[in-house]
Design a protein around this motif. Structure first.
Motif, PDB file in Angstrom:
ATOM      1  N   GLY A  87       0.820  -1.208   0.000  1.00 22.04           N
ATOM      2  CA  GLY A  87       0.000   0.000   0.000  1.00 22.04           C
ATOM      3  C   GLY A  87       0.852   1.255   0.000  1.00 22.04           C
ATOM      4  O   GLY A  87       0.494   2.262  -0.611  1.00 22.04           O
ATOM      5  N   ASN A  88       1.984   1.217   0.664  1.00 18.55           N
ATOM      6  CA  ASN A  88       2.902   2.356   0.668  1.00 18.55           C
ATOM      7  C   ASN A  88       3.447   2.611  -0.737  1.00 18.55           C
ATOM      8  O   ASN A  88       3.581   3.759  -1.154  1.00 18.55           O
ATOM      9  CB  ASN A  88       4.045   2.095   1.641  1.00 18.55           C
ATOM     10  CG  ASN A  88       4.935   3.280   1.814  1.00 18.55           C
ATOM     11  OD1 ASN A  88       4.549   4.421   1.553  1.00 18.55           O
ATOM     12  ND2 ASN A  88       6.146   3.039   2.261  1.00 18.55           N
ATOM     13  N   ILE A  89       3.735   1.563  -1.478  1.00 21.00           N
ATOM     14  CA  ILE A  89       4.231   1.726  -2.844  1.00 21.00           C
ATOM     15  C   ILE A  89       3.129   2.262  -3.753  1.00 21.00           C
ATOM     16  O   ILE A  89       3.357   3.150  -4.571  1.00 21.00           O
ATOM     17  CB  ILE A  89       4.783   0.397  -3.382  1.00 21.00           C
ATOM     18  CG1 ILE A  89       6.098   0.082  -2.704  1.00 21.00           C
ATOM     19  CG2 ILE A  89       4.964   0.440  -4.889  1.00 21.00           C
ATOM     20  CD1 ILE A  89       6.706  -1.214  -3.120  1.00 21.00           C
ATOM     21  N   MET A  90       1.911   1.766  -3.617  1.00 24.18           N
ATOM     22  CA  MET A  90       0.818   2.216  -4.479  1.00 24.18           C
ATOM     23  C   MET A  90       0.392   3.637  -4.168  1.00 24.18           C
ATOM     24  O   MET A  90      -0.191   4.306  -5.008  1.00 24.18           O
ATOM     25  CB  MET A  90      -0.375   1.269  -4.345  1.00 24.18           C
ATOM     26  CG  MET A  90      -0.112  -0.082  -4.952  1.00 24.18           C
ATOM     27  SD  MET A  90      -1.586  -1.093  -5.083  1.00 24.18           S
ATOM     28  CE  MET A  90      -1.868  -1.521  -3.396  1.00 24.18           C
ATOM     29  N   ASN A  91       0.708   4.133  -2.983  1.00 20.69           N
ATOM     30  CA  ASN A  91       0.326   5.479  -2.597  1.00 20.69           C
ATOM     31  C   ASN A  91       1.402   6.499  -2.961  1.00 20.69           C
ATOM     32  O   ASN A  91       1.272   7.667  -2.656  1.00 20.69           O
ATOM     33  CB  ASN A  91       0.054   5.531  -1.088  1.00 20.69           C
ATOM     34  CG  ASN A  91      -0.711   6.754  -0.696  1.00 20.69           C
ATOM     35  OD1 ASN A  91      -1.360   7.378  -1.513  1.00 20.69           O
ATOM     36  ND2 ASN A  91      -0.624   7.107   0.577  1.00 20.69           N
TER      37      ASN A  91
END
Length: 61
Positions: free
Chosen positions: A47-51
């Motif tokens: 989720g950190n990468i997609m955000n």
């Protein structure tokens, strides 16, 4: 390697370690908690990468 990618790789390694420890060392209940913590850890890293914002060099003019 990008810092966010490095974070994802490290979280996958930590999750695998949690899964192995939870599966082979602890009893069923603590093992399931370790497995769920490993899944949550990888999910948070993904989720950190997609955000993350789009890199500057690929933006349309």
């Amino acid at each position: 390697m990008d810092s966010k990618t490095r974070t994802l790789v490290l979280s996958i390694i930590a999750a695998v370690a949690l899964w192995l420890v939870g599966g082979f060392v602890f009893n069923m209940y603590i093992g399931m908690i370790c497995v769920m913590a490993g899944i949550a850890l990888v999910g948070l890293a993904a989720g950190n990468i997609m955000n993350s914002p789009e890199p500057e060099h690929t933006k349309a003019p």
